[in-house]
Design a protein around this motif. Structure first.
Motif, PDB file in Angstrom:
ATOM      1  N   TRP A  71       0.861  -1.177   0.000  1.00 19.63           N
ATOM      2  CA  TRP A  71       0.000   0.000   0.000  1.00 19.63           C
ATOM      3  C   TRP A  71       0.899   1.229   0.000  1.00 19.63           C
ATOM      4  O   TRP A  71       1.838   1.319   0.809  1.00 19.63           O
ATOM      5  CB  TRP A  71      -0.898   0.022   1.235  1.00 19.63           C
ATOM      6  CG  TRP A  71      -2.050  -0.936   1.173  1.00 19.63           C
ATOM      7  CD1 TRP A  71      -3.319  -0.669   0.756  1.00 19.63           C
ATOM      8  CD2 TRP A  71      -2.052  -2.318   1.550  1.00 19.63           C
ATOM      9  NE1 TRP A  71      -4.112  -1.784   0.832  1.00 19.63           N
ATOM     10  CE2 TRP A  71      -3.360  -2.819   1.321  1.00 19.63           C
ATOM     11  CE3 TRP A  71      -1.074  -3.191   2.058  1.00 19.63           C
ATOM     12  CZ2 TRP A  71      -3.710  -4.147   1.592  1.00 19.63           C
ATOM     13  CZ3 TRP A  71      -1.420  -4.503   2.319  1.00 19.63           C
ATOM     14  CH2 TRP A  71      -2.725  -4.975   2.085  1.00 19.63           C
ATOM     15  N   LYS A  83      -5.799   9.330   3.492  1.00 15.71           N
ATOM     16  CA  LYS A  83      -6.793   8.377   3.980  1.00 15.71           C
ATOM     17  C   LYS A  83      -6.719   7.122   3.110  1.00 15.71           C
ATOM     18  O   LYS A  83      -6.001   7.090   2.108  1.00 15.71           O
ATOM     19  CB  LYS A  83      -8.203   8.982   3.932  1.00 15.71           C
ATOM     20  CG  LYS A  83      -8.379  10.183   4.857  1.00 15.71           C
ATOM     21  CD  LYS A  83      -9.785  10.745   4.755  1.00 15.71           C
ATOM     22  CE  LYS A  83     -10.029  11.839   5.789  1.00 15.71           C
ATOM     23  NZ  LYS A  83      -9.076  12.968   5.689  1.00 15.71           N
ATOM     24  N   ARG A  84      -7.466   6.099   3.484  1.00 17.02           N
ATOM     25  CA  ARG A  84      -7.398   4.825   2.748  1.00 17.02           C
ATOM     26  C   ARG A  84      -7.720   4.993   1.270  1.00 17.02           C
ATOM     27  O   ARG A  84      -7.113   4.343   0.425  1.00 17.02           O
ATOM     28  CB  ARG A  84      -8.356   3.793   3.374  1.00 17.02           C
ATOM     29  CG  ARG A  84      -7.810   3.149   4.625  1.00 17.02           C
ATOM     30  CD  ARG A  84      -8.730   2.066   5.159  1.00 17.02           C
ATOM     31  NE  ARG A  84      -8.245   1.552   6.440  1.00 17.02           N
ATOM     32  CZ  ARG A  84      -7.581   0.408   6.606  1.00 17.02           C
ATOM     33  NH1 ARG A  84      -7.318  -0.351   5.563  1.00 17.02           N
ATOM     34  NH2 ARG A  84      -7.181   0.017   7.803  1.00 17.02           N
ATOM     35  N   ASN A  85      -8.668   5.854   0.964  1.00 17.29           N
ATOM     36  CA  ASN A  85      -9.021   6.012  -0.445  1.00 17.29           C
ATOM     37  C   ASN A  85      -7.969   6.772  -1.234  1.00 17.29           C
ATOM     38  O   ASN A  85      -8.092   6.933  -2.444  1.00 17.29           O
ATOM     39  CB  ASN A  85     -10.395   6.691  -0.591  1.00 17.29           C
ATOM     40  CG  ASN A  85     -10.423   8.097   0.000  1.00 17.29           C
ATOM     41  OD1 ASN A  85      -9.400   8.636   0.417  1.00 17.29           O
ATOM     42  ND2 ASN A  85     -11.616   8.683   0.042  1.00 17.29           N
ATOM     43  N   ASP A 121      -6.167  -3.822  -5.340  1.00 19.79           N
ATOM     44  CA  ASP A 121      -7.470  -3.250  -4.990  1.00 19.79           C
ATOM     45  C   ASP A 121      -7.967  -2.431  -6.169  1.00 19.79           C
ATOM     46  O   ASP A 121      -7.383  -1.407  -6.522  1.00 19.79           O
ATOM     47  CB  ASP A 121      -7.325  -2.372  -3.743  1.00 19.79           C
ATOM     48  CG  ASP A 121      -8.637  -1.745  -3.296  1.00 19.79           C
ATOM     49  OD1 ASP A 121      -9.650  -1.924  -3.993  1.00 19.79           O
ATOM     50  OD2 ASP A 121      -8.631  -1.070  -2.252  1.00 19.79           O
ATOM     51  N   ASN A 123     -10.253  -0.459  -6.445  1.00 23.81           N
ATOM     52  CA  ASN A 123     -10.665   0.890  -6.083  1.00 23.81           C
ATOM     53  C   ASN A 123      -9.470   1.776  -5.719  1.00 23.81           C
ATOM     54  O   ASN A 123      -9.638   2.865  -5.174  1.00 23.81           O
ATOM     55  CB  ASN A 123     -11.640   0.846  -4.892  1.00 23.81           C
ATOM     56  CG  ASN A 123     -12.960   0.191  -5.277  1.00 23.81           C
ATOM     57  OD1 ASN A 123     -13.498   0.452  -6.347  1.00 23.81           O
ATOM     58  ND2 ASN A 123     -13.477  -0.667  -4.407  1.00 23.81           N
ATOM     59  N   SER A 124      -8.292   1.283  -6.047  1.00 28.36           N
ATOM     60  CA  SER A 124      -7.066   2.009  -5.720  1.00 28.36           C
ATOM     61  C   SER A 124      -7.005   3.373  -6.395  1.00 28.36           C
ATOM     62  O   SER A 124      -7.527   3.571  -7.501  1.00 28.36           O
ATOM     63  CB  SER A 124      -5.833   1.221  -6.181  1.00 28.36           C
ATOM     64  OG  SER A 124      -5.485   0.235  -5.254  1.00 28.36           O
ATOM     65  N   LYS A 125      -6.304   4.269  -5.728  1.00 23.81           N
ATOM     66  CA  LYS A 125      -5.865   5.494  -6.371  1.00 23.81           C
ATOM     67  C   LYS A 125      -4.818   5.100  -7.415  1.00 23.81           C
ATOM     68  O   LYS A 125      -4.168   4.059  -7.299  1.00 23.81           O
ATOM     69  CB  LYS A 125      -5.231   6.419  -5.311  1.00 23.81           C
ATOM     70  CG  LYS A 125      -4.960   7.823  -5.749  1.00 23.81           C
ATOM     71  CD  LYS A 125      -6.205   8.663  -5.666  1.00 23.81           C
ATOM     72  CE  LYS A 125      -5.849  10.138  -5.876  1.00 23.81           C
ATOM     73  NZ  LYS A 125      -7.047  10.982  -5.932  1.00 23.81           N
TER      74      LYS A 125
END
Length: 706
Positions: A71, A83-85, A121, A123-125
């Protein structure tokens, strides 16, 4: 009991064992916690700078098997607010396997697209260019920061040897190279050749440190930076005075702010040659030490070393040759005096572009300076919005810190111009710029709306900020102003607004409000005369005091605000908008309304007169005519409502419905309706319209202009 915080004097130890214990077992949560702590100390890294990562096992949804995932802060993020997103999550094995198809530096940019094939993921950036720099190192937690103290060593002429001597081989060294896949391989090679090191210094760039846990990485990072800062502090003054000693003395702060407020709109006008820019001013002590020094002329043209600094501050600053206490009252003469400096800067930048460009380089961007230094006074920065301008100034202060440290221990070196160009006009950076959202209608615009702490004025200011503008919120009621400021801070953040206590009948307060606009943002583009009051009495009860108050606030106030605004707008020479919030009462004759109605009529005709006079300056003057805007209106808190109810023979609580019923559309008018009308005039679609009146009254036939 020993407190870890006592070990550090140059960095902030912020780790809280209690908070961290709540996150135990969640390595991603600990990554975010560590990142936010690091980002909270600007001595470690600046807004948007640096990168952090962690590696941990997770279940592969395709195989059900445990696999290692990394990550890492995604592209364009900020570790202080991460943040996580904002994270990208990638399969470590797939990322490392990319080296099997890597063909060398010519393929660097192509590798970035391949990072997407390593996404864990969905939905990753988007992964950043720093991804391989973290991926090829084996450590569970990694910090890549741009601390001034470390970069001062990295940017010193003999930085590699200094690093070796200071850390006794415990910090590796990798020469400057643009971030990318190859740099990631070089970091791994450095580690392989120097097993047991605790970090790597990147020449001219920054610092990599690590640990097997989030806390170990955090502590290692602080310790390494503390050592660097201690070393610099011990060497300050040994080679002589900082920056060669003081050349000029700065005048007192009040003089600096006065000079800056006078000059800022002129500088903004020059910097807005391509598009409207927002300004920022600082006379921070670190800025003054640099700009007042003997070495300013030698060091300023060199530009910055760290690419994160450079991308935000441009190739070099523009240094003004004005005396700190020069008479700046002749705006036109000052523009004539400064014009050659801006012409020379643009020519320098164009030459830099032409000399360094490649066949596939993007087109040359705005050639105006981002950073302007006024010796004795301070630093101005100009960019597309307030946050970007403020951050540019912060990064240049970082660059000053780096120059100061490097000069104390050796000699400062900046990026070679070709390397700087390759960063600035990197196709990946250009692609990032192209992905940015389209500017809003009022991006780059500065608005001062009088009486904007409530009612119509606040609604207009809120609408303008929503459409990209920055605003000067003001009122003659300090408590009401404080409440509005709190609301805007919560809704939009600190960079969207500033405040000024403003009584439109007082010359000094008016000038201070416009000075506030100049210091906070660089000038003003939109002025909305909205401050007002109402007095409703039969003619026999109307006093001279009532009459004078109405005309002082509504008519003379509008005149004096407009007069001061025009002076500033002419300094900028980029046009502007003046909107006057008048009333349907300017056109409609009603009972018990002699003072208010005639003052509104004067406001309306004054608007026409101003429009006729100011067209040559590309300053548009238009009118919005509301009626019966009761919501959140200070006017309706007093006797006005009772007076109007008496005039119409109804109860006060019946007024909203009464006003709606008498309109053609049978609608209650809200502050937001007036705000929308104002946006129509200033949002770009009516740039060739001036001298107009727009009724927002639900349809009152007697108020039709034609």
């Amino acid at each position: 009991m020993f407190d870890e915080r006592d070990r550090f004097k140059h960095v902030s130890y912020l780790w809280d064992e209690t908070e961290a214990a709540k996150l135990a077992g969640d390595e991603v949560a600990l990554l975010l916690y560590r990142s936010n702590l690091l980002g909270a100390d600007l001595r470690l890294t600046n807004y948007g700078g640096g990168n952090t990562s962690c590696k941990a096992n997770a279940i592969d949804p395709l195989t059900g098997q445990t696999t290692e995932i990394m990550w890492i802060k995604g592209s364009g993020g900020d570790i202080g607010t991460l943040k996580r997103n904002g994270l990208a999550a990638l399969y470590v094995d797939r990322l490392r396997a990319l080296k099997n198809i890597y063909k060398g530096l010519a393929q660097e940019d192509e590798m970035v697209a391949l990072f997407n094939h390593c996404i864990y993921d969905l939905n990753s950036k988007a992964p950043s260019i720093d991804t391989p720099l973290h991926g090829f190192l084996p450590f569970k937690h990694i910090d890549h920061l741009h601390p001034d103290a470390a970069i001062a060593i990295a940017a010193a002429k003999d930085g590699k040897q200094l690093t070796q001597d200071l850390f006794k081989g415990k910090i590796g060294w990798v020469d400057w190279q643009k971030p990318g896949f190859d740099l990631g391989l070089q970091l791994k090679q450095c580690l392989d050749e120097n097993p047991g090191i605790r970090g790597i210094m990147l020449g001219s760039h920054g610092l990599f440190t690590w640990g097997d846990t989030a806390y170990e990485s955090y502590l290692n990072t602080l310790e390494v930076i503390e050592i660097c800062a201690d070393y610099l502090e011990a060497n300050y003054g040994k080679k002589g005075p900082t920056f060669g000693g003081q050349k000029i003395a700065a005048p007192e702060q009040s003089v600096r702010e006065k000079q800056a407020a006078i000059l800022a709109p002129i500088l903004r006008g020059f910097c807005s040659a391509d598009r409207h820019m927002i300004g920022h001013f600082t006379d921070d002590v670190r800025v003054l030490e640099f700009i007042n020094s003997n070495d300013l002329a030698r060091l300023a043209p060199l530009g910055t070393s760290c690419p994160d600094h450079f991308l935000r501050t441009k190739i070099s600053p523009l240094v003004l040759t004005l005396d700190a206490e020069a008479d700046l009252s002749d705006a036109e003469g000052l523009k004539t005096l400064l014009a050659p400096a801006f012409v020379a800067y643009r020519e320098m930048y164009a030459d830099y572009y032409q000399t360094c460009k490649h066949e596939n380089s993007p087109a040359m961007r705005d050639a105006n300076p981002v950073i302007i230094l006024y010796p004795g006074i301070g630093l101005f920065s100009f960019s597309k919005d307030k946050q970007t301008a403020r951050v540019a100034a912060e990064f240049y202060i970082n660059a000053i810190n780096v120059m100061k440290g490097a000069e104390a221990i050796s000699a400062y070196t900046s990026l070679p111009r070709q390397e700087a160009f390759n960063i600035e006009y990197w196709l990946l950076e250009e692609a990032k710029l192209q992905r940015m959202p389209k500017p809003k209608a009022l991006t780059g615009k500065i608005a001062l709306v009088t009486g904007s702490a409530g009612g119509i004025g606040k609604a207009i200011s809120r609408k303008f900020v929503e459409e990209g503008a920055v605003v000067i919120i003001n009122d003659n009621d300090s408590s009401r102003l404080a409440q509005a400021a709190q609301e805007f801070s919560h809704l939009f953040g600190k960079d969207a607004y500033t405040t000024a206590l403003l009584d439109v009948t007082k010359n000094e307060a008016i000038q201070q409000a416009f000075d506030t606009a100049a210091l906070a943002f660089g000038g003003v583009d939109i002025v909305v005369n909205c401050a007002g009051l109402s007095i409703s009495k039969p003619i026999e009860e109307h006093t001279e005091k009532d009459w004078d108050l109405l005309y002082d606030v509504l008519v003379k106030g509008q005149f004096k605000i407009t007069q001061t605004a025009v002076i500033m707008m002419r300094k900028q020479a980029i046009g502007g908008d003046i909107l006057n919030i008048v009333s349907k009462n300017a056109l409609v004759s009603g009972p018990n309304n002699a003072g208010y109605g005639s003052a509104k009529a004067a406001q309306l005709h004054l608007s026409r007169l101003n429009a006729a006079e100011l067209g040559k300056d590309q300053i548009r003057v238009n009118v919005v005519n509301p009626d019966a805007v009761i919501s959140d209106s200070k006017i309706w808190e007093g006797d006005w409502a009772a007076g109007r109810a008496k005039a119409y023979g109804i109860k006060v609580e019946e007024l909203p419905a009464f006003y709606a019923k008498r309109t053609l559309l049978d609608k209650i008018i809200l502050p937001e309706d007036i705000a929308n009308a104002c946006l129509v005039f200033v949002g770009g679609l009516l740039n060739k319209s001036t001298g107009n009146v727009l009724n927002v009254d639900g349809g009152v036939a007697m108020a039709f202009v034609r």
